[in-house]
Design an enzyme around this catalytic site. Structure first.
Site, PDB file in Angstrom:
ATOM      1  CE  LYS A 111       3.703  -3.961  10.923  1.00 30.61           C
ATOM      2  NZ  LYS A 111       3.276  -2.529  10.722  1.00 30.61           N
ATOM      3  CE  LYS A 194       3.635  -2.489  -5.444  1.00 28.42           C
ATOM      4  NZ  LYS A 194       3.650  -3.586  -5.161  1.00 28.42           N
ATOM      5  CE  LYS A 197      -1.991   3.059   2.579  1.00 29.08           C
ATOM      6  NZ  LYS A 197      -2.184   4.016   4.335  1.00 29.08           N
TER       7      LYS A 197
END
Ligand code: TRP
Length: 328
Positions: A111, A194, A197
């Protein structure tokens, strides 16, 4: 019954991958454990969402989990920011957590790299807030994905260290409870890996029949079966995975045989898949619409969930204050 707690990130709408992964295992767990689920809206602040989105995102995710079968009578579901008791435990845990160990958490480092202009203290202490979420209920099991391994390790460290410092056996060490191992991995429709989003290859639980059909018909295929009984390439096996999770066994067998004798037509296969996905999604979608149009009901469910969570958190906190030396 063993206590289970898990947090849900309020990041957008649920898709089939979420449904057959985390959500279905939560629904199953509520039958077997003393579960509590919450929407981690404080945690979402590490990336500064828009003020007008905060409550709305929580409502949407609440409606979708309820629509999927979370029963608030069996498993209270609450919004993290409704239970301020968590903050007191968060503060206590922060006092026993070293900046060195927080700095080594890879999700923090990642992050920090993604948002170099906003490496804030909340981001840094994300793991201790998560530990407070869990320890305030003295939960034994936490259903999480593999990406939460280090945060869970920190939660165990918080429990262990507190017990050690004060010479008590108060907090159980919460164990990860991986659903991902047993859950079906729902593939994307673009033939790659897979459904996710960020991959942009999702069928959402709020998608209508037409949208679902369009997405399925666009799915990647190949030239078709060439030699009898050959193994299926990944893109085709992915389509068969949808049959496996949304269709009947007979339907799966029917298309499996067609593949094996080289008479399979992908158009027919896709039509069948679209139809069966629609059958799975439609009732959920209808319930989502019902819940989202009834904000009073949603707010009541969240309020009742918060009351039960606060009770559980306060019972823990009273003991913790006493152990540390405060008035309880
Ligand atoms: N960190 C979790 C995630 O990103 C969400 C979360 C917050 C959580 N608090 C928690 C999960 C407590 C389990 C228990 O998915």
């Amino acid at each position: 019954m063993e206590k289970v707690v898990s947090g849900i990130r309020p990041t957008g709408n649920l898709h089939l991958g979420n449904y057959f992964g985390a959500v279905k295992s939560f629904v199953k767990m509520q039958e077997e454990y003393d579960c509590m689920f919450f929407i981690a809206d404080w945690h979402s602040l590490t990336t500064r969402p828009k003020p007008e989105d905060i409550q709305q995102s929580a409502r949407i995710i609440l409606a979708e989990y309820l629509a999927c079968g979370i029963d608030p009578q069996k498993a209270p579901i609450y919004v993290q920011s409704d239970v301020k008791e968590t903050l007191e435990l968060y503060l206590f845990l922060n006092m026993n957590t070293y900046i060195g160990e927080l700095g080594r958490v890879t999700t923090f480092k990642e992050k920090a790299r993604q948002q170099p202009d906003n490496v804030n203290a909340g981001l840094f202490t994300y793991p201790t807030l998560m530990a407070a979420d869990i320890l305030q209920h003295r939960a034994k099991k936490v259903p999480v994905g593999k990406d939460q391994e280090q945060n869970m390790e920190m939660a165990r460290k918080c429990a262990r260290r507190f017990n050690h410092i004060y010479g008590v056996e108060f907090f159980p060490e919460p164990q990860n409870f991986y659903f991902s191992e047993k859950a079906v991995k729902v593939p994307g429709l673009d033939g790659s890996g897979k459904m996710g989003k960020s991959e942009g290859n999702c069928i959402y639980l709020h998608d209508d029949d037409k949208t679902i059909s369009k997405k399925v018909m666009r799915a990647v295929t190949d030239m078709g079966p060439q030699t009898p009984n050959s193994p299926r390439p990944e893109v085709i096996e992915n389509l068969f995975t949808f049959l496996r999770i949304c269709s009947t066994e007979e339907t799966f067998k029917f298309f499996d045989e067609k593949w094996n004798d080289c008479t399979l037509r992908y158009g027919d296969l896709k039509k069948q898949i679209a139809e069966d996905i629609c059958k799975t999604v439609a009732p959920i979608r209808e319930r989502i619409t019902e819940y989202t149009s009834n904000t009073d009901l949603l707010d009541r469910i969240a309020r009742e969930g918060a009351e039960r969570a606060r009770e559980s958190a306060l019972a823990t906190l009273r003991e913790v204050r006493k152990i540390i030396g405060f008035r309880s």
